[in-house]
Enzyme design. Structure first.
Site, PDB file in Angstrom:
ATOM      1  N   GLU A 122      12.018  22.438 -23.247  1.00 36.57           N
ATOM      2  CA  GLU A 122      12.843  21.622 -24.128  1.00 36.57           C
ATOM      3  C   GLU A 122      14.310  21.844 -23.785  1.00 36.57           C
ATOM      4  O   GLU A 122      14.770  22.976 -23.706  1.00 36.57           O
ATOM      5  CB  GLU A 122      12.588  21.964 -25.599  1.00 36.57           C
ATOM      6  CG  GLU A 122      13.326  21.020 -26.557  1.00 36.57           C
ATOM      7  CD  GLU A 122      12.992  21.297 -28.010  1.00 36.57           C
ATOM      8  OE1 GLU A 122      11.789  21.421 -28.332  1.00 36.57           O
ATOM      9  OE2 GLU A 122      13.930  21.393 -28.824  1.00 36.57           O
ATOM     10  N   GLU A 153       9.057  27.088 -31.091  1.00 39.82           N
ATOM     11  CA  GLU A 153      10.302  27.860 -31.233  1.00 39.82           C
ATOM     12  C   GLU A 153      10.170  28.916 -32.331  1.00 39.82           C
ATOM     13  O   GLU A 153      10.725  28.756 -33.433  1.00 39.82           O
ATOM     14  CB  GLU A 153      11.491  26.943 -31.527  1.00 39.82           C
ATOM     15  CG  GLU A 153      11.976  26.152 -30.324  1.00 39.82           C
ATOM     16  CD  GLU A 153      13.256  25.372 -30.601  1.00 39.82           C
ATOM     17  OE1 GLU A 153      13.686  25.319 -31.773  1.00 39.82           O
ATOM     18  OE2 GLU A 153      13.813  24.813 -29.648  1.00 39.82           O
TER      19      GLU A 153
END
Length: 304
Positions: free
Chosen positions: A222, A135
Site C-alpha cells: 500500500e 495495518e
C-alpha cells in the site's frame, strides 16, 4: 495459466526468476463494490499495464466484515474478482483490512473463518496471495501479530499449502524491522511496508533498504504520494525518492486506491463514474502519476 509464486532468497519469484507485482488496491469493497468487475480489471491490465489487484475487505469499520457487513456478499465479490483476474492473467491479493481494530487478534475467530473459506475456494488457483492483516497499530504489537500469524497461516496452508502470505507489521505496517529481528517460522511469507510519501520519508526508506538488503522479503502492498491521512498535497520529491528505491530494489508495490472519493489518494476525479478508458481529466494528479509509473514498470519488465 499464471505461475504459482514463491519466495526464494528474500525475493518474490515465479520459482525461477524474480517477479515484480504492481497495480491498484480497491477501497473497501463494502462501499465501492463497483470497481470489482471485469471492465475495471481489464482497463487496469490493458490500459495501465498492471499485473496485480488488491481486494480490500475492511474488518471493523462500519459495514465491515466484522461490523454489520454482508459477509457472504463480500466473499462472493472476492471470488468474482479472483476469477476475473485469473482470466486476464493478473494476480490478486486478498486483503483482510485490519485498521480500526488495531490488534489482529481482536477478530481472529472471524479471520479464521474467512481465510478457511477463501483458501478452500482458491485451493487450485495460482494467482492468489493472502494478506492476513493490513495495518496493525496501537496494541497490534509484533508479539500479537506473531500469535495471530501462527494461528492464521496454518488455516490457509491446510487448503493452499504453497500460497504466498503477506503479513502486516506494527505501526501501520511501517515497523518491518520487527520482522527482521524475529521473523515468522514459515516459508513463502512476505512482510508489509506501507508508505505515504508526504508523511513517510528517508527514515522509513532507510529502514526498508536495511531490511531488504538483509534478505527480508518485503512487499509494499500500500502506498500513495500524499499524506498518511489520504489527504493533502503530493510530495513530488519524496515520491521520486520512493520510486527510485522501489526500482533499485525491484520491489512489488500496490497503490491505494480505486475510488472517486474526495481524498487525494482516490485516483479518480470525484465526478468520474467511468469504469474504463479513463482520460487525464478522469484522474486526480496522483492517479495520472501512478498510471504513468506503472506503464514504465511494465516496459521495464518486458525488456528484462
Amino acid at each position: 495459466m499464471l505461475k504459482k509464486l514463491k519466495v526464494i532468497g528474500g525475493r518474490l519469484t515465479d520459482g525461477e526468476k524474480p517477479v515484480r507485482l504492481f497495480g491498484m488496491s480497491t477501497h473497501g469493497i463494502a462501499w465501492y463494490p463497483e470497481y470489482v468487475c471485469e471492465e475495471v480489471f481489464r482497463a487496469l491490465h490493458d490500459e495501465w499495464k498492471t499485473n496485480c489487484v488488491r481486494i480490500a475487505v475492511y474488518t471493523d469499520e462500519f459495514r465491515g466484515y466484522c461490523n454489520g457487513g454482508d459477509k457472504e456478499h463480500m466473499k462472493d465479490l472476492v471470488e468474482n474478482g479472483v476469477s476475473i483476474a485469473e482470466k486476464l492473467g493478473m494476480y490478486v491479493i486478498v486483503d483482510w483490512h485490519v485498521l480500526r481494530d488495531c490488534d489482529p487478534m481482536r477478530y481472529a475467530d472471524e479471520a479464521e473463518e474467512f481465510f478457511s473459506d477463501m483458501s478452500a475456494r482458491f485451493a487450485d488457483r495460482s494467482n492468489v496471495l493472502y494478506e492476513i492483516c493490513n495495518e496493525p497499530n496501537g496494541s497490534g504489537t509484533w508479539d500479537r501479530i506473531t500469535e495471530y500469524s501462527n494461528r492464521m497461516i496454518p488455516v490457509i496452508r491446510k487448503n493452499s499449502p504453497d500460497a504466498v502470505i503477506i503479513v502486516g507489521t506494527p505501526n501501520w505496517s511501517q515497523d518491518i524491522h520487527c520482522a527482521l529481528d524475529r521473523p515468522l517460522e514459515y516459508d513463502n511469507v512476505m512482510y508489509s511496508l506501507h508508505f505515504y510519501a508526504a508523511t513517510h520519508k528517508h527514515a522509513i526508506r532507510n529502514r526498508l533498504e536495511r531490511c531488504a538488503k538483509a534478505g527480508l522479503p518485503v512487499f509494499i502492498n500500500e502506498f500513495n504520494l500524499c499524506e498518511a491521512s489520504g489527504k493533502g498535497e503530493i510530495d513530488y520529491e519524496e515520491s521520486a525518492a520512493w520510486f527510485d528505491v522501489i526500482e533499485r530494489l525491484g520491489l512489488s508495490c500496490i497503490c491505494w486506491c480505486l475510488s472517486n472519493h474526495g481524498d487525494t489518494c482516490g485516483v479518480f476525479a470525484q465526478n468520474c463514474t467511468k469504469l474504463s478508458h479513463w482520460e487525464d481529466d478522469d484522474l486526480k494528479e496522483s492517479g495520472r502519476i501512478v498510471r504513468d509509473k506503472f506503464m514504465d514498470f511494465a516496459e521495464e519488465e518486458k525488456n528484462k
